[in-house]
Design an enzyme around this catalytic site. Structure first.
Site, PDB file in Angstrom:
ATOM      1  CE1 TYR A   1     125.099   0.743   7.873  1.00 37.85           C
ATOM      2  CE2 TYR A   1     125.529  -1.562   7.261  1.00 37.85           C
ATOM      3  CZ  TYR A   1     125.168  -0.343   6.988  1.00 37.85           C
ATOM      4  OH  TYR A   1     125.008   0.171   5.571  1.00 37.85           O
TER       5      TYR A   1
ATOM      6  CD  GLU B   1     124.459  -6.166   4.390  1.00 32.36           C
ATOM      7  OE1 GLU B   1     123.169  -6.532   4.605  1.00 32.36           O
ATOM      8  OE2 GLU B   1     125.079  -5.203   4.933  1.00 32.36           O
TER       9      GLU B   1
ATOM     10  CD  GLU C   1     125.399  -1.524   2.624  1.00 33.48           C
ATOM     11  OE1 GLU C   1     124.742  -1.512   3.636  1.00 33.48           O
ATOM     12  OE2 GLU C   1     125.057  -2.225   1.569  1.00 33.48           O
TER      13      GLU C   1
ATOM     14  CG  HIS D   1     121.557  -4.051  -2.312  1.00 36.44           C
ATOM     15  ND1 HIS D   1     122.788  -3.405  -1.751  1.00 36.44           N
ATOM     16  CD2 HIS D   1     120.791  -4.051  -1.086  1.00 36.44           C
ATOM     17  CE1 HIS D   1     122.579  -3.030  -0.638  1.00 36.44           C
ATOM     18  NE2 HIS D   1     121.384  -3.373  -0.174  1.00 36.44           N
TER      19      HIS D   1
ATOM     20  NE  ARG E   1     128.117  -2.268  -2.488  1.00 33.67           N
ATOM     21  CZ  ARG E   1     127.430  -2.527  -1.802  1.00 33.67           C
ATOM     22  NH1 ARG E   1     126.995  -1.983  -0.713  1.00 33.67           N
ATOM     23  NH2 ARG E   1     126.814  -3.683  -1.713  1.00 33.67           N
TER      24      ARG E   1
ATOM     25  CG  ASN F   1     128.013  -3.962   3.467  1.00 35.64           C
ATOM     26  OD1 ASN F   1     128.864  -3.520   2.575  1.00 35.64           O
ATOM     27  ND2 ASN F   1     126.743  -4.365   3.146  1.00 35.64           N
TER      28      ASN F   1
HETATM   29  C1  FCB Z   1     122.603  -2.892   5.053  1.00 38.31           C
HETATM   30  C2  FCB Z   1     121.747  -2.913   3.726  1.00 38.31           C
HETATM   31  C3  FCB Z   1     121.718  -1.786   2.951  1.00 38.31           C
HETATM   32  C4  FCB Z   1     120.938  -0.966   4.367  1.00 38.31           C
HETATM   33  C5  FCB Z   1     121.996  -0.795   5.286  1.00 38.31           C
HETATM   34  C6  FCB Z   1     121.375   0.032   6.715  1.00 38.31           C
HETATM   35  O1  FCB Z   1     122.317  -4.224   5.676  1.00 38.31           O
HETATM   36  O2  FCB Z   1     122.741  -3.607   2.541  1.00 38.31           O
HETATM   37  O3  FCB Z   1     121.049  -1.536   2.212  1.00 38.31           O
HETATM   38  O4  FCB Z   1     119.543  -1.316   4.647  1.00 38.31           O
HETATM   39  O5  FCB Z   1     122.030  -2.155   5.948  1.00 38.31           O
END
Ligand code: FCB
Length: 449
Positions: A293, A165, A351, A120, A76, A291
């Site tokens: 985290y 995002e 992500e 992006h 990606r 995405n």
């Molecule tokens: C996301 C972004 C990516 C990177 C990660 C850690 O929000 O899409 O570009 O910065 O966080």
């Protein structure tokens, strides 16, 4: 236990153009809002810019070989709008588009599926000078750009992502001002969210008309749970959840904004035309890229605009260098939540990854990153759990292939599976890259779950 990962499940890694390419003005490219922002004193850690980054624009062949060495099925990446249209609209720059043409061919030669994102965060600066995402014409600008790229690469790419995002473009770009273009304005922000959604719709229409196979969108989702069961904290969590997790998905799949938006923004939240919302819902994404985290535990905070919620730390949890709580079950929950709430669209984890401290230099060709290895294994396992419970997840992309320019944090946060020495630009696969290669090779069986 049979593996939950279907045979077609794709294992990949993700990057984005401004974060890795360097040479932002090479071969006729136009500057982006990130080039301008990073070159504005005080905006990034240590004044870091993407001028060199990982030098991927010149070292891309070696980076593709690295991916092949890890056994990746998919990659990606994002296309820099300003390389293709230096002024955002108007004359096309063939040299810029040719870079991505070679990249796609190089991926296919190595048996790696290209999974491009059109936007992006690197809007051409020339378009920002015309109002950027505040200008209602932005949807049309984006559609013309999408058309040009899909026409050129669409014979070799079968899945396209419009926006990465959009919530971050809206929130960090126009509410907090922490990221480019660095505005902080309650009246601008709602219009930016709306124009991003219209751009997704217009871009998806143009991409489909130009022959694109699947067209999806990538959203960042974070479970936001109440710190206590008091009505105040419960309501704060509901607002914070609507603000982040539903602001873009509700219009796309239900044709309306969450009612909490008007509650939070008051008169600054316009009564957007019904025809716009109908257009947004008619361009329904073929897949949703998630995405993921962290998890956030929130409490009522009347002074915290706009969601009136603030995050509290969870004693006993591990936090990354970003200050993000590590919570793998949140990925399972998030995937199941999207599937159940929005009618079961195909999902990709586009992500997932973690910044932990790594030394600036590799030693004896190795970088030991046990915390990242653990994070990776636990989160891939969480994806398997979601699949076992019925979610249609098609693939997983680790963020990131390489250590890179982490936006306002500059080069101080390392997310890579592959270490980058910023003095020599040498690449060294970390232990996490080796662990991931083993997961990929065994199609998930190496997790031993
Ligand atoms: C996301 C972004 C990516 C990177 C990660 C850690 O929000 O899409 O570009 O910065 O966080």
């Amino acid at each position: 236990m049979p593996s939950p990962f279907p045979p077609s499940f794709a294992w990949g890694a993700a990057t984005s153009a401004y974060q890795i390419e360097g040479s932002p003005l090479a071969d006729g490219a136009g500057a982006s809002i990130w080039h301008r922002f990073a070159h504005t004193p005080g905006r990034t850690a240590d004044g870091a810019t993407g001028d060199v980054a990982c030098d991927h624009y010149r070292q891309w062949r070696g980076d593709l070989d690295l991916m092949a060495g890890l056994g990746l099925d998919a990659y990606r990446f994002s296309v820099a709008w300003g390389r293709v249209f230096p002024q955002g609209t108007g004359p096309l720059n063939p040299a810029g588009l040719a870079f991505y043409d070679r990249l796609v061919d190089g991926l296919l030669e190595r048996g790696i599926r290209p999974f491009p994102t059109l936007y992006h965060w690197d809007l051409p600066a020339a378009l920002d000078d015309r109002g950027g995402w505040l200008n209602p014409d932005a949807a049309g600008w984006f559609a013309d750009y999408a058309d040009a790229v899909v026409r050129r690469l669409g014979d070799r790419v079968d899945a396209w992502t419009t926006l990465n995002e959009p919530w971050v473009s809206f929130h960090d770009g126009y509410v907090t001002g922490d990221l480019a273009p660095g505005h902080r304005n309650a009246f601008e922000a709602p219009r930016v969210a709306h124009h991003l959604l219209l751009a997704h719709a217009a871009g998806a229409e143009a991409a489909r008309a130009a022959g694109a196979g699947e067209v999806g969108i990538v959203v960042n989702l974070t479970p936001r749970v109440p710190a206590t069961d008091t009505p105040g904290d419960q309501a704060a969590a509901r607002r914070a959840d609507a603000y982040l997790n539903r602001l873009f998905l509700d219009p796309l799949f239900r044709g309306r904004y969450p009612e909490e938006m008007a509650e939070m923004f008051g008169r600054a939240w316009p009564d957007f035309p019904a025809a716009d919302l109908a257009r947004i819902a008619s361009a329904r994404p073929d897949f949703v890229g998630v995405n993921y985290y962290l998890r956030e535990t929130v409490r009522d905070a009347p002074g915290a605009w706009p969601a009136r919620a603030e995050t509290v730390r969870q004693p006993g949890s591990t936090y990354t260098e970003m200050g993000w709580e590590v919570h793998p079950p949140g990925l399972t929950d998030t995937l199941l939540w999207v599937a159940e709430t929005y009618g079961g669209p195909p999902l990709w984890v586009t992500e997932n990854g973690a910044a932990f401290y790594d030394p600036p230099r590799a030693h004896s060709g190795r970088v030991h990153d046990p915390l990242r290895v653990r994070y990776l294994r636990d989160h891939v396992g969480a994806v398997g759990d979601a699949i076992a419970r019925g979610a249609d997840v098609r693939g997983y992309f680790a963020w990131s292939l390489l250590d890179n320019f982490e936006w306002a944090h500059g080069y101080t946060k390392r997310f890579g599976l592959v270490h980058v020495d910023y003095e020599t630009l040498a690449r060294t696969p970390k232990d996490s890259a080796r662990a991931y290669a083993e997961i990929v090779r065994s199609h998930g069986a190496a997790l031993g779950r």
